[in-house]
Scaffold this motif. Structure first.
Motif, short mmCIF file in Angstrom:
data_model
loop_
_atom_site.label_atom_id
_atom_site.label_comp_id
_atom_site.label_asym_id
_atom_site.label_seq_id
_atom_site.Cartn_x
_atom_site.Cartn_y
_atom_site.Cartn_z
N ALA A 1 31.89 90.77 -13.40
CA ALA A 1 32.44 91.66 -14.43
C ALA A 1 32.26 93.12 -14.04
N ASP B 1 34.74 93.93 -11.38
CA ASP B 1 36.12 93.96 -11.91
C ASP B 1 36.40 95.17 -12.78
N GLY C 1 36.91 96.58 -17.93
CA GLY C 1 37.77 95.78 -17.06
C GLY C 1 38.22 94.60 -17.89
N PRO C 2 38.46 93.44 -17.27
CA PRO C 2 38.80 92.24 -18.05
C PRO C 2 37.72 91.94 -19.10
N LYS C 3 36.48 92.29 -18.77
CA LYS C 3 35.37 92.15 -19.71
C LYS C 3 34.66 93.50 -19.79
N THR C 4 34.36 93.97 -20.98
CA THR C 4 33.67 95.24 -21.14
C THR C 4 32.16 94.99 -21.19
#
Length: 134
Positions: free
Chosen positions: A105, A108, A123-126
């Motif tokens: 994560a 990313d 990103g896709p996960k904060t």
């Protein structure tokens, strides 16, 4: 010679400039600071992941189980994280997987933002980290 009232008025822009410089520093990327993931401890563990970021973006990372190094590169609100070498430790499967997920994560993330002591990698996960102020 300036009269006292004129001298005080002349200092207002300097004071305002100093205040805004401090505010900008508090909102900048946390180079030279340590921060902890805003997450609960995992069952059976006393650790919560933390990042110790150096002045040039080098970082020492302690995760739930693993530990290692990496590098942040920052330009404005853009961020790139590259993981370096990590120690192989005797980790329970769930912690090792959580470490791998957190590193993925972080790798990313493409941007970041800061509000006071809270830093988010987006990103896709904060991921949310709190700057250690103690």
């Amino acid at each position: 010679m300036l009269k006292p009232i004129h001298a005080a008025v002349a200092l207002i822009p300097l004071t305002f400039s100093a205040i805004t410089d401090v505010a900008r520093a508090e909102e900048g990327f946390p180079f030279g600071m340590e921060m902890t993931l805003d997450a609960a401890r995992m069952p059976g563990s006393k650790r919560v992941p933390d990042l110790d970021i150096g002045d040039n973006g080098e970082v020492v990372i302690e995760l739930w189980c693993k530990g290692g190094k990496g590098q942040f590169s920052v330009a404005g609100t853009s961020v790139i994280f590259v993981a370096g070498a990590f120690e192989t430790r005797n980790c329970p499967t769930d912690r090792a997987q959580a470490d791998d997920d957190l590193l993925a994560a972080l790798s990313d993330a493409t941007s970041w933002k800061r509000q006071g002591d809270l830093v988010q990698f987006i990103g896709p996960k904060t991921l949310r980290f709190r700057i250690n102020t103690n």
